[in-house]
Design an enzyme around this catalytic site. Structure first.
Site, PDB file in Angstrom:
ATOM      1  N   GLY C  71       0.806  -1.207   0.000  1.00 39.82           N
ATOM      2  CA  GLY C  71       0.000   0.000   0.000  1.00 39.82           C
ATOM      3  C   GLY C  71       0.844   1.265   0.000  1.00 39.82           C
ATOM      4  O   GLY C  71       0.530   2.239  -0.700  1.00 39.82           O
ATOM      5  N   GLN C 179      -7.761   0.169   3.793  1.00 37.80           N
ATOM      6  CA  GLN C 179      -8.573  -0.377   4.882  1.00 37.80           C
ATOM      7  C   GLN C 179      -9.998  -0.699   4.450  1.00 37.80           C
ATOM      8  O   GLN C 179     -10.693  -1.461   5.126  1.00 37.80           O
ATOM      9  CB  GLN C 179      -8.603   0.595   6.070  1.00 37.80           C
ATOM     10  CG  GLN C 179      -7.276   0.722   6.790  1.00 37.80           C
ATOM     11  CD  GLN C 179      -6.831  -0.565   7.490  1.00 37.80           C
ATOM     12  OE1 GLN C 179      -7.608  -1.504   7.660  1.00 37.80           O
ATOM     13  NE2 GLN C 179      -5.564  -0.614   7.872  1.00 37.80           N
ATOM     14  N   SER C 199      -3.875  -3.033  -0.623  1.00 40.55           N
ATOM     15  CA  SER C 199      -2.724  -3.808  -0.141  1.00 40.55           C
ATOM     16  C   SER C 199      -3.180  -5.207   0.239  1.00 40.55           C
ATOM     17  O   SER C 199      -4.197  -5.376   0.922  1.00 40.55           O
ATOM     18  CB  SER C 199      -2.120  -3.100   1.069  1.00 40.55           C
ATOM     19  OG  SER C 199      -1.025  -3.816   1.576  1.00 40.55           O
ATOM     20  N   HIS C 201      -2.102  -7.647   2.302  1.00 40.31           N
ATOM     21  CA  HIS C 201      -2.087  -8.248   3.635  1.00 40.31           C
ATOM     22  C   HIS C 201      -3.161  -7.698   4.560  1.00 40.31           C
ATOM     23  O   HIS C 201      -3.266  -8.114   5.707  1.00 40.31           O
ATOM     24  CB  HIS C 201      -0.710  -8.083   4.293  1.00 40.31           C
ATOM     25  CG  HIS C 201      -0.389  -6.674   4.697  1.00 40.31           C
ATOM     26  ND1 HIS C 201      -0.476  -6.239   5.996  1.00 40.31           N
ATOM     27  CD2 HIS C 201      -0.003  -5.601   3.976  1.00 40.31           C
ATOM     28  CE1 HIS C 201      -0.128  -4.965   6.062  1.00 40.31           C
ATOM     29  NE2 HIS C 201       0.162  -4.556   4.848  1.00 40.31           N
ATOM     30  N   THR C 237      10.537  -7.703 -11.736  1.00 40.73           N
ATOM     31  CA  THR C 237       9.982  -9.024 -12.017  1.00 40.73           C
ATOM     32  C   THR C 237       8.704  -9.239 -11.211  1.00 40.73           C
ATOM     33  O   THR C 237       8.658  -8.936 -10.017  1.00 40.73           O
ATOM     34  CB  THR C 237      11.021 -10.103 -11.657  1.00 40.73           C
ATOM     35  OG1 THR C 237      12.187  -9.874 -12.443  1.00 40.73           O
ATOM     36  CG2 THR C 237      10.487 -11.491 -11.935  1.00 40.73           C
ATOM     37  N   CYS C 325       4.182   5.587  22.349  1.00 37.87           N
ATOM     38  CA  CYS C 325       5.099   4.488  22.589  1.00 37.87           C
ATOM     39  C   CYS C 325       4.932   3.347  21.615  1.00 37.87           C
ATOM     40  O   CYS C 325       5.764   2.471  21.528  1.00 37.87           O
ATOM     41  CB  CYS C 325       4.906   3.970  24.000  1.00 37.87           C
ATOM     42  SG  CYS C 325       5.854   4.956  25.144  1.00 37.87           S
TER      43      CYS C 325
HETATM   44  C1  LIG Z   1      -4.841   3.372   5.294  1.00 35.93           C
HETATM   45  C2  LIG Z   1      -3.536   2.713   5.027  1.00 35.93           C
HETATM   46  N1  LIG Z   1      -2.796   3.104   3.974  1.00 35.93           N
HETATM   47  C3  LIG Z   1      -1.624   2.537   3.680  1.00 35.93           C
HETATM   48  C4  LIG Z   1      -1.115   1.526   4.446  1.00 35.93           C
HETATM   49  C5  LIG Z   1       0.211   0.960   4.068  1.00 35.93           C
HETATM   50  O1  LIG Z   1       0.090  -0.328   3.572  1.00 35.93           O
HETATM   51  P1  LIG Z   1       1.371  -1.277   3.463  1.00 35.93           P
HETATM   52  O2  LIG Z   1       1.760  -1.636   4.847  1.00 35.93           O
HETATM   53  O3  LIG Z   1       0.910  -2.427   2.645  1.00 35.93           O
HETATM   54  O4  LIG Z   1       2.442  -0.495   2.804  1.00 35.93           O
HETATM   55  C6  LIG Z   1      -1.847   1.078   5.564  1.00 35.93           C
HETATM   56  C7  LIG Z   1      -1.367   0.002   6.452  1.00 35.93           C
HETATM   57  O5  LIG Z   1      -0.375   0.053   7.096  1.00 35.93           O
HETATM   58  C8  LIG Z   1      -3.088   1.678   5.863  1.00 35.93           C
HETATM   59  O6  LIG Z   1      -3.814   1.302   6.909  1.00 35.93           O
HETATM   60  C1  LIG Z   2      21.342  -6.742 -13.302  1.00 40.28           C
HETATM   61  C2  LIG Z   2      19.905  -6.662 -12.883  1.00 40.28           C
HETATM   62  N1  LIG Z   2      19.478  -5.593 -12.210  1.00 40.28           N
HETATM   63  C3  LIG Z   2      18.214  -5.475 -11.805  1.00 40.28           C
HETATM   64  C4  LIG Z   2      17.279  -6.443 -12.086  1.00 40.28           C
HETATM   65  C5  LIG Z   2      15.888  -6.228 -11.617  1.00 40.28           C
HETATM   66  O1  LIG Z   2      15.562  -7.100 -10.567  1.00 40.28           O
HETATM   67  P1  LIG Z   2      14.039  -7.326 -10.179  1.00 40.28           P
HETATM   68  O2  LIG Z   2      13.416  -8.086 -11.278  1.00 40.28           O
HETATM   69  O3  LIG Z   2      14.101  -8.081  -8.898  1.00 40.28           O
HETATM   70  O4  LIG Z   2      13.417  -5.987 -10.036  1.00 40.28           O
HETATM   71  C6  LIG Z   2      17.688  -7.591 -12.802  1.00 40.28           C
HETATM   72  C7  LIG Z   2      16.759  -8.667 -13.157  1.00 40.28           C
HETATM   73  O5  LIG Z   2      15.799  -8.528 -13.860  1.00 40.28           O
HETATM   74  C8  LIG Z   2      19.019  -7.688 -13.226  1.00 40.28           C
HETATM   75  O6  LIG Z   2      19.453  -8.748 -13.919  1.00 40.28           O
END
Ligand SMILES: Cc1ncc(COP(=O)(O)O)c(C=O)c1O
Ligand SMILES: Cc1ncc(COP(=O)(O)O)c(C=O)c1O
Lengths: 122, 388, 388, 122
Positions: C71, C179, C199, C201, C237, C325
């Protein structure tokens, strides 16, 4: 990615080769775009009696080349000139979007070959 | 049908031990490590453990590891974050013409936004010249971004020389080590690196996770602002399962790097020799010696790469190509272009990248299947006829 | 010990059906969907299938879905990408004081880079006033960024009204729906949204994956430059397993939204009533009616939130708090502050967020355990003594 | 996150409450930082004979309050004035880094209470 028909024509391409002493030869494309197609024709009267292709190119390029030879075989030259790249793609049940641009030149090669024949005829 | 995967530079299967490490974190231990309760405590240790495992592999301290979602994010974060943070110091970046698109496209974007970028050329083996790097550095240079090993050719850059130059001119040194990690020893101290990027799925870990080594004291603007995760360097709820998997993959890589990659190198060499012996007019792309032990990039003259790949695929062999048709763009590989490879040969370039699961049998199968395919496609090629 | 998880707004367990969907993609079908060979073909369908599943849940077309890593990335991409792309049109953003840090910190960063940001105030229920939004819009306004439902209080914003205003003034509308997704129906057409972030999760999917709805024709600079994935909107990827999991989670959410969330709402209401009946001096934070069905945020006067959470935790209850906290910063929740909640009560705020796995038994257990804990901590509090 | 000793003092805090007719009372912190500690003393001669605390605050705040009362009990006032916030944290086997700032005020509250006693004494 490719349709079954494309894969069929790609893996079992029809009419591969070059006709010796061809009546007409057409070549389109260039190495920089990654596709070169060459079509040669044997013509009797106004009819395509034999047609062969050679292609440097991707799956789509080879399949469209093969397909266009099948479609043009035994057609009159005027009929063959009606064939479009789009019609070839349709006959293959379509090509992926990013292949429509460069690889889909087979009808152009055919037209070039006919043009070459007619020019030679004078 | 027999399946032979020789595209490890594209992605790798998750190692069994890695998957095992990940599984508990999907349902049983699903907490958010930022939470103070049991569900959070169950998992925060796993994240810190993984940080240590990654740190150990590249010889840094765990606090210098920032978890990301992939290699591309790491590269973007390093480049954009540096440019934003060091705006008062300068706006010049030195990189190479053969970087991964994650670096190159980012540089092009930065150029539109006021940066100046020098793209160092490479020779016919894809190698840069350190003297040229040194000459390219100006008063305004804030960053050198040069990859550790090239993904297409496997060519290894002289990172220790580059690190020494960076130190001499007090310029930050970023290296994309996505392809080097797990294949050869990588030590951020020896190479005097400030920022190093790695990606899980290239080293037997899961997709969707990566890490950036950020040398202590390196000022950098976050790419993803938000919560306080990763010491405010990268917001977003921790991807606990994938992070644990990345940690395990790095641990395994560290233990096995020597054994695995001597074996892989032997297989790669067997494949290389076999191809050269059996098939005429094949050109090696990349450095003959200074090369990742698993990578073999060759051009089979007169044949376009995608049609070769499709034929391989019909025999169960997975490899990749630098042809335009497989790159998603209309141009063939920029790496081949930069090396001065003739355009038709660039379209012909084919990469075999091996990994720890490959066997001698795999290599021999490829060597058996390859020659008739090449033969048949050459017969079909108008270029071949012309030259024959 | 009994464990009761009431922190679903922080994260959720992966649903069993979702995990099952993911498992094949770690080892058997591990390919890179960008590859042309069998290993790539095995998985590219899964990515497109997931795209359809996500699209169906929010009523858009699959081509409008961009997969991300979380998110926070989605929010950063939406805001920074819009500001960069619409630079020629203006530099003004309207948002609220109660957004998630992924939006707020990004806005603060953008302010440092030449943007002007209006932060709309909220009333004591955490609600904005649409008339104020309308007044805030100027010639230079390029973006309205207002969340669908607030993560701390559950307060639901009038997205359809906001969408209508955005349309009237031809301003782009981004909404953080992280949310809301899976808890209430979300329809991007009805709300006239241009950019919507979700998001995985938070909705029974895995961590480390998310999506952004990008209305067709919306110009936006990528946050992560590089390869051609996601129609050049997001490089890297594809995280196939997680994307497949997100798709399945969205499908399940769509099927179950009514049944599940009527049940969850009933449980939440039972908890709310029970607390109000059993414990004096408890203040509800958030809107009494316009609220996510699973969220209950209350302040137990005279008690600091973290000490309450730790006591809950000793009884196996997982909840969260707006106290300084637990936020990782020194300030208590900015949301409580924006609502005008007195500072001590802000430190006391406690969020119970329920989910489909909760039962009546869970609620009754909490209602049994809670009063003596509150009592004991109040006895310990100097504030309580003073007022008693 | 917290050490066992912290959790022990947090879950079983020693000397909670307020001494009636205390000889000295000290209060530190404020609601905005989330911690308020109040310490009351019974003093005989120069010695702390009883000490109690009330605290509004997080786990660390409650644990440090409890610990400081144990440490100060039966000490002379001068000895008690030697107690530092750091010593309290050490006695708890340390506090998490982000808790060192705000919650760690217990010794300050003790010192305030002693100051209050001495002021009343005149
Ligand atoms: C309203 C809202 N926006 C954004 C996020 C960020 O999502 P993520 O933890 O997948 O980056 C959250 C959760 O932490 C959220 O509750
Ligand atoms: C040299 C190099 N840099 C960056 C990437 C990008 O990695 P990712 O696909 O995890 O974003 C790759 C693979 O695609 C790569 O071979």
């Amino acid at each position: 990615m490719y349709s079954e028909k494309v894969m069929d024509h790609f893996s079992n391409p029809r009419n591969v080769g070059e006709i010796e002493n061809a009546d007409g030869v057409g070549e389109v494309g260039n190495a920089s775009c990654g596709d070169i197609m060459k079509i040669s024709l044997k013509i009797e009267g106004d009819v395509i009696k034999d047609i062969k292709f050679k292609t440097f190119g991707c799956g789509a390029a080879i399949a469209t080349s093969s397909m266009v030879t099948e479609m043009a075989m035994d057609k009159t030259l005027d009929e063959a000139l009606q064939l479009t790249n789009a019609a070839v793609a349709d006959a293959l049940d379509g090509l992926p979007g990013n292949k429509m641009h460069c690889s889909n030149l087979a009808a152009d090669a055919l037209h070039e070959a006919i043009k070459n024949y007619r020019e030679k005829q004078g | 049908m027999k399946q032979v995967y020789m595209d490890y530079n594209a992605t790798t299967p998750v190692r069994p031990e890695v998957l095992e490490e990940m599984l508990p974190f999907f349902r049983e231990h699903f907490g958010n490590p930022s939470s103070v309760h049991w569900a959070g405590r169950q998992v925060s240790g796993a994240v810190e453990n993984a940080r240590e495992q990654v740190a150990r592999l590249i010889n840094c301290s765990p606090a210098e590891i920032v978890f990301t979602s992939c290699g591309s994010e790491g590269d973007n974060m390093s480049l954009k974050g540096t440019v934003d943070a060091l705006r008062d110091k300068g706006n010049h970046i030195v990189t190479t013409t053969v970087e991964h698109p994650a670096v190159l496209s980012t540089c092009q974007y930065l150029e539109k936004n006021g940066c100046e970028v020098t793209y160092l050329p490479v020779d016919e083996h894809g190698m840069i010249d350190s003297a040229q790097l040194e000459k390219a550095i100006t008063e305004k240079t804030i960053l050198i971004s040069i990859m550790w090993g090239n993904n297409e050719t496997g060519t290894l850059f002289p990172v220790e020389e580059i690190g020494a130059i960076a130190q001499k001119y007090k310029v930050r040194f970023h290296t994309d080590a996505v392809q080097a990690i797990g294949k050869i020893p990588v030590d951020v101290q020896k190479a005097n690196v400030d920022l190093l990027v790695l990606s899980g799925h290239k080293v037997g870990g899961p997709k969707g996770v990566g890490a950036v080594y950020v040398r202590r004291g390196t000022r950098m603007t976050p790419l993803i602002h938000g919560g306080h995760q990763e010491r405010n360097r990268r917001a977003g709820t921790h991807n606990v399962a994938a992070i644990a998997g990345l940690g395990k993959a790095c641990e395994l890589a560290g233990e096995r790097i020597e054994g695995d990659y001597q074996r892989v190198r032997d297989l790669r060499d067997r494949l290389e020799r076999g191809i050269m012996e059996r098939i005429p007019e094949v050109k090696l792309n990349g450095h003959p010696e200074k090369r990742l032990p698993n990578t073999l990039n060759v051009s089979f003259a007169y044949i376009e790469g995608e049609s070769l790949l499709l034929n391989f695929d019909m025999k169960g062999i997975a490899a990749s190509s630098g042809s335009a048709c497989t790159s998603g763009s209309l141009e063939p590989s920029h790496v081949m272009g930069a090396m001065g490879v003739e355009i038709a040969l660039a379209h012909s370039s084919t990469r075999f990248s091996l990994g720890p699961d490959n066997t001698e049998e795999d290599v021999d199968y490829v060597l058996e299947v390859l020659p008739p395919i090449v033969e048949r496609l050459r017969e079909m090629s108008p270029l071949y006829k012309k030259k024959a």
